[in-house]
Design an enzyme around this catalytic site. Sequence first.
Site, PDB file in Angstrom:
ATOM      1  N   ASP A  95       0.860  -1.171   0.000  1.00  0.00           N
ATOM      2  CA  ASP A  95       0.000   0.000   0.000  1.00  0.00           C
ATOM      3  C   ASP A  95       0.905   1.233   0.000  1.00  0.00           C
ATOM      4  O   ASP A  95       1.977   1.227   0.599  1.00  0.00           O
ATOM      5  CB  ASP A  95      -0.888  -0.027   1.250  1.00  0.00           C
ATOM      6  CG  ASP A  95      -1.942   1.063   1.247  1.00  0.00           C
ATOM      7  OD1 ASP A  95      -1.961   1.881   0.304  1.00  0.00           O
ATOM      8  OD2 ASP A  95      -2.749   1.105   2.190  1.00  0.00           O
ATOM      9  N   ASP A 268      -8.260  -7.165   1.102  1.00  0.00           N
ATOM     10  CA  ASP A 268      -7.319  -7.234   2.221  1.00  0.00           C
ATOM     11  C   ASP A 268      -7.958  -6.615   3.442  1.00  0.00           C
ATOM     12  O   ASP A 268      -8.828  -5.739   3.329  1.00  0.00           O
ATOM     13  CB  ASP A 268      -6.021  -6.488   1.900  1.00  0.00           C
ATOM     14  CG  ASP A 268      -6.179  -4.985   2.115  1.00  0.00           C
ATOM     15  OD1 ASP A 268      -5.723  -4.479   3.145  1.00  0.00           O
ATOM     16  OD2 ASP A 268      -6.788  -4.312   1.249  1.00  0.00           O
ATOM     17  N   CYS A 306     -12.280 -27.443   9.330  1.00  0.00           N
ATOM     18  CA  CYS A 306     -11.150 -26.566   8.997  1.00  0.00           C
ATOM     19  C   CYS A 306      -9.840 -27.342   9.087  1.00  0.00           C
ATOM     20  O   CYS A 306      -9.574 -28.012  10.086  1.00  0.00           O
ATOM     21  CB  CYS A 306     -11.123 -25.372   9.954  1.00  0.00           C
ATOM     22  SG  CYS A 306      -9.737 -24.237   9.652  1.00  0.00           S
ATOM     23  N   CYS A 308      -6.819 -26.166   9.403  1.00  0.00           N
ATOM     24  CA  CYS A 308      -5.705 -25.434   9.999  1.00  0.00           C
ATOM     25  C   CYS A 308      -5.146 -26.172  11.220  1.00  0.00           C
ATOM     26  O   CYS A 308      -5.826 -26.992  11.847  1.00  0.00           O
ATOM     27  CB  CYS A 308      -6.108 -24.008  10.364  1.00  0.00           C
ATOM     28  SG  CYS A 308      -7.051 -23.836  11.904  1.00  0.00           S
ATOM     29  N   CYS A 311      -7.378 -25.950  14.467  1.00  0.00           N
ATOM     30  CA  CYS A 311      -8.579 -26.792  14.532  1.00  0.00           C
ATOM     31  C   CYS A 311      -8.258 -28.274  14.558  1.00  0.00           C
ATOM     32  O   CYS A 311      -9.030 -29.077  15.107  1.00  0.00           O
ATOM     33  CB  CYS A 311      -9.490 -26.475  13.347  1.00  0.00           C
ATOM     34  SG  CYS A 311     -10.271 -24.839  13.450  1.00  0.00           S
ATOM     35  N   HIS A 337      -6.132 -19.558  12.515  1.00  0.00           N
ATOM     36  CA  HIS A 337      -7.450 -20.045  12.105  1.00  0.00           C
ATOM     37  C   HIS A 337      -8.214 -18.975  11.338  1.00  0.00           C
ATOM     38  O   HIS A 337      -8.821 -19.267  10.291  1.00  0.00           O
ATOM     39  CB  HIS A 337      -8.276 -20.489  13.307  1.00  0.00           C
ATOM     40  CG  HIS A 337      -9.718 -20.672  12.956  1.00  0.00           C
ATOM     41  ND1 HIS A 337     -10.186 -21.775  12.252  1.00  0.00           N
ATOM     42  CD2 HIS A 337     -10.803 -19.861  13.126  1.00  0.00           C
ATOM     43  CE1 HIS A 337     -11.485 -21.637  12.030  1.00  0.00           C
ATOM     44  NE2 HIS A 337     -11.883 -20.497  12.553  1.00  0.00           N
TER      45      HIS A 337
END
Length: 366
Positions: A95, A268, A306, A308, A311, A337
């Site tokens: 940015d 984003d 999930c 991840c 999890c 997560h």
Amino acid sequence: MSQNFSFHFQACCSNTKARAGVFLTPHGSVDTPRFMPVGTLATVKTLTPTQLEKAGAQMILANTYHLHLQPGESIIAGAGGLHKFMAWSGPILTDSGGFQVFSLGEIRTISETGVKFRSPRDGSIIDITPERSIQIQNELGADVIMAFDECPPYPASREEVELATNRTYRWLKRCIEAHQRQDQALFGIVQGGVYPDLRSVAARQLVDLDLPGYAIGGVSVGEPGELIDDIVKVTAPLLPEDKPRYLMGVGTYREMVRAIASGIDLFDCVIPTRLGRHGVALVRGERWNLKNAKFREDYTPLDESCPCYCCQNFSRAYLAHLVRAKESLGYTLLSLHNVTELIRFTQRIRDAILGDRFTTEFAGWL
């Protein structure tokens, strides 16, 4: 497109303007629509590059303003650029720092030349012009760099917004002149506040400049969600179909679905890691505060579906314990997560678009 950049359109929803595509960059491809985690200071807070990769991140962000203040673009350039400095091999977007500069309020002065402000770190006077912003971003070496723009606040008068929008366009032309690297794609930013006619004029002006990609800025600055929807519906269809479209600073379930329905490709937001650091989990469209008593003896995962690390290995009770004890591992696990959740959410939308099931599967969000 600049060297080594292209956008390939793959599919479109038969009932909306939602689309799926692939954005190719020198450091890899980005499947769109896609959520991009924010790594303001060359780090997505509490997460390692390996964790981000496993979460499904393809492109991440860093911020020109913050990196200019610390450690400085010369140090990052000396390390070989952002990719080597932060050990991230995938695409990066920086940015321009415009939003951060203009949020400084009383300690900055805007002129046609640029912005002069007092450093919040050491009190020194810093000048950032469109040319200087591009020079810094050229040294940082991200794949996509953003034009330096003036981001008007909400609420703001029509006159104030019109002045800022016109200045943003003049600054964009100076950014184009200053840009020196063909291996970086310079995106322009459509401003115009909540005024549809100003957004339309700004979008058409930017399209005439034939840039590698386009962003919609100046949203999610305090205006109601309905106004964000209106802004995107007006602006997105005016941007080229063969270029990526990026909605800046947006990352909630509802806002992303509705923006995708209008043709947005990239998003984003700091929200997944910020919520994680406050003990909040994003689960199937909801926000769960792990400090709530109901989680203290809940031995099930946050989300069994999930993939991840959080999890697959830990219970809600354990996470609740970590949050209550203010253990840093809890913030890492919840951030991991949450980032995984938003990336998977946009991936599910992409899959639905490819199968022309978008309006069926996500009807509740539209």
